[in-house]
Structures are given as structure tokens and as C-alpha cells.
Scaffold this active site. Structure first.
Site, short mmCIF file in Angstrom:
data_model
loop_
_atom_site.label_atom_id
_atom_site.label_comp_id
_atom_site.label_asym_id
_atom_site.label_seq_id
_atom_site.Cartn_x
_atom_site.Cartn_y
_atom_site.Cartn_z
N HIS A 135 0.81 -1.22 0.00
CA HIS A 135 0.00 0.00 0.00
C HIS A 135 0.85 1.27 0.00
O HIS A 135 0.66 2.15 -0.82
CB HIS A 135 -0.96 0.00 1.19
CG HIS A 135 -1.91 1.14 1.16
ND1 HIS A 135 -1.58 2.41 1.59
CD2 HIS A 135 -3.19 1.21 0.74
CE1 HIS A 135 -2.62 3.21 1.42
NE2 HIS A 135 -3.62 2.50 0.91
N GLY B 80 -9.64 -5.96 -0.87
CA GLY B 80 -10.44 -4.77 -0.58
C GLY B 80 -10.53 -3.94 -1.84
O GLY B 80 -10.19 -4.39 -2.94
#
Length: 124
Positions: A12, A76
Site C-alpha cells: 500500500h 479490498g
């Protein structure tokens, strides 16, 4: 001889540079085990290199097959929406590269088992 395949560990990213240390250690460990295969670390946001930059660098080195390993615990929005959009754009710029996208590491049974074992050993 130039390798034809590479691995990109995809994380991320965060504002705090120390956040990336476990991922850099993982990159080093994979490099040690796969010395003949380039292993790069790329980030979705906030850190460099971006996925686009890492793949452009590999393409410039003649890499033709790239495995992207998402260092996320689950599917996600980033993996369901952001990653496919980024890869579509990357594929437009590098049509000769073949990509293999792995499930997020948190879906791997071996990872879940290792985490559960660690929890039990440390806090059991």
C-alpha cells in the site's frame, strides 16, 4: 544474460518510511532465495517506486513476465478496483509483458497458519 521474469511485491505505502521496513526485509529474503530473478518492491501510494515505475524499470531491463504479489491481507477496494485500473494502464504502455497477479498474501493458508502459530506462541 538478462532474466526474462521478475517479481514485484506490491504494498500500500504510508507516510512513515519505517512502515516499509518489513516489506524491504521480505524483498531481501525473496532476492536471497531467487538470486536469478529480479525482485522489486512497489507501492500503491505515498511511497516510491509506484507500480508503474517499477514495471517501467523492469520493462527497460528486458523483462517479459512479471508476477505481481499483493502484500495485502485481503481483497479490498485497492485490489478489486485500483489494481485492475493501474494494470490496464500499464498494459497499454507495455503490451509485450505478460502479467501474473497473485491473490493477496492474507489469503494464502501458509501465511494464515504462520500468523496463528506466532500468535499462539507469543500470546498463548
Amino acid at each position: 544474460m538478462t532474466p526474462k521474469s521478475a517479481i514485484v511485491l506490491f504494498a500500500h505505502g504510508a507516510r512513515d518510511s519505517q512502515w516499509a521496513e518489513p516489506f524491504r526485509k521480505m524483498q531481501s529474503m525473496v532476492r536471497d532465495k531467487r538470486a536469478s530473478v529480479p525482485v522489486e518492491l512497489a507501492f500503491l501510494e505515498l511511497m516510491q517506486p509506484s507500480l508503474d515505475e517499477a514495471i517501467a524499470d523492469l520493462a527497460a531491463r528486458g523483462i517479459k513476465n512479471i508476477s505481481v504479489i499483493p502484500l495485502f491481507m485481503a481483497q479490498g477496494g485497492h485490489l478489486k478496483q485500483d489494481l485492475p485500473l493501474k494494470l490496464a494502464e500499464i498494459r497499454r504502455h507495455h503490451p509485450s509483458i505478460s502479467f501474473r497477479i497473485s491473490p493477496p498474501i492474507g489469503e494464502a493458508q501458509a501465511i494464515l497458519t504462520a500468523i496463528a502459530d506466532w500468535i499462539c506462541n507469543e500470546h498463548g
